[in-house]
Design an enzyme around this catalytic site. Structure first.
Site, mmCIF file in Angstrom:
data_model
loop_
_atom_site.group_PDB
_atom_site.id
_atom_site.type_symbol
_atom_site.label_atom_id
_atom_site.label_comp_id
_atom_site.label_asym_id
_atom_site.label_seq_id
_atom_site.Cartn_x
_atom_site.Cartn_y
_atom_site.Cartn_z
ATOM 1 C CG ASN A 76 -2.284 0.649 0.885
ATOM 2 O OD1 ASN A 76 -2.333 1.635 0.164
ATOM 3 N ND2 ASN A 76 -3.356 0.107 1.424
ATOM 4 C CG HIS A 106 22.485 3.007 9.912
ATOM 5 N ND1 HIS A 106 23.244 3.265 8.806
ATOM 6 C CD2 HIS A 106 21.198 3.156 9.536
ATOM 7 C CE1 HIS A 106 22.448 3.563 7.795
ATOM 8 N NE2 HIS A 106 21.191 3.504 8.214
#
Length: 179
Positions: A76, A106
């Protein structure tokens, strides 16, 4: 089929041409302002038949990332999929608006020389993912699972279960600054 669907299928075909060496697909639709970005010639994207990606979705694949989206998956509006290692989305899965799927973090602690900590995201068949869900690296979601809106998912979600993060309202008093 209306005009926006036809344009979506044309955009899908154009992306397949642009990334011919990276994308293997059948017919898929990519609606307005959605994009597939592939940053490495080693990255692979496999898109099954009749995948439909709505508006403003961002799919990014880098390094040796492998993104597999099986047949008849619906993604969507405003979804983000970031893949640097492996993401697999099983057939007939439905993904609601504003969902974020990441197979990496990260390395902010700098514990290794690597910039990213890589993992995998495996989403089974016929999974329903609610609005505003965040799916993190090293997550496995079994077939026929339902992920409740607003959940943050990491780890194992068994097949045929409803996953939700319980939230309780809490109020913590604090002293006003002008007392």
């Amino acid at each position: 089929m209306n005009l926006s669907q036809v344009i979506g299928y044309l955009r899908g075909g154009i992306n397949k041409l642009i990334y011919a060496r990276n994308i293997r697909s059948s017919i898929f639709a990519l609606q307005a302002n959605s994009r597939i970005e592939i940053f490495s010639r080693h990255a692979k994207v496999v898109i099954g038949k009749f995948v439909f990606i709505r508006k403003n979705a961002s799919i990014r694949v880098d390094f040796t990332g492998e993104l597999h989206i099986e047949d008849k998956v619906f993604i969507n509006d405003n979804c983000n999929i970031n893949c640097v290692n492996k993401i697999f989305i099983g057939e007939h899965t439905k993904i609601a608006p504003n969902v974020s799927i990441n197979d990496h973090d990260h390395n902010y602690k700098g514990e290794t020389d690597q910039h990213l900590i890589k993992g995998e995201v495996i989403i089974g068949r016929n999974v329903w993912i609610g609005s505003n869900v965040v799916i993190l690296r090293d997550t496995y979601i079994g077939d026929n699972a339902v992920i409740a809106a607003g959940s943050v998912v990491k780890g194992h979600v068994p097949a045929s279960t409803l996953f939700l993060n319980k939230r309780e309202r809490s109020f913590i008093p604090y002293a006003a600054a002008n007392q």
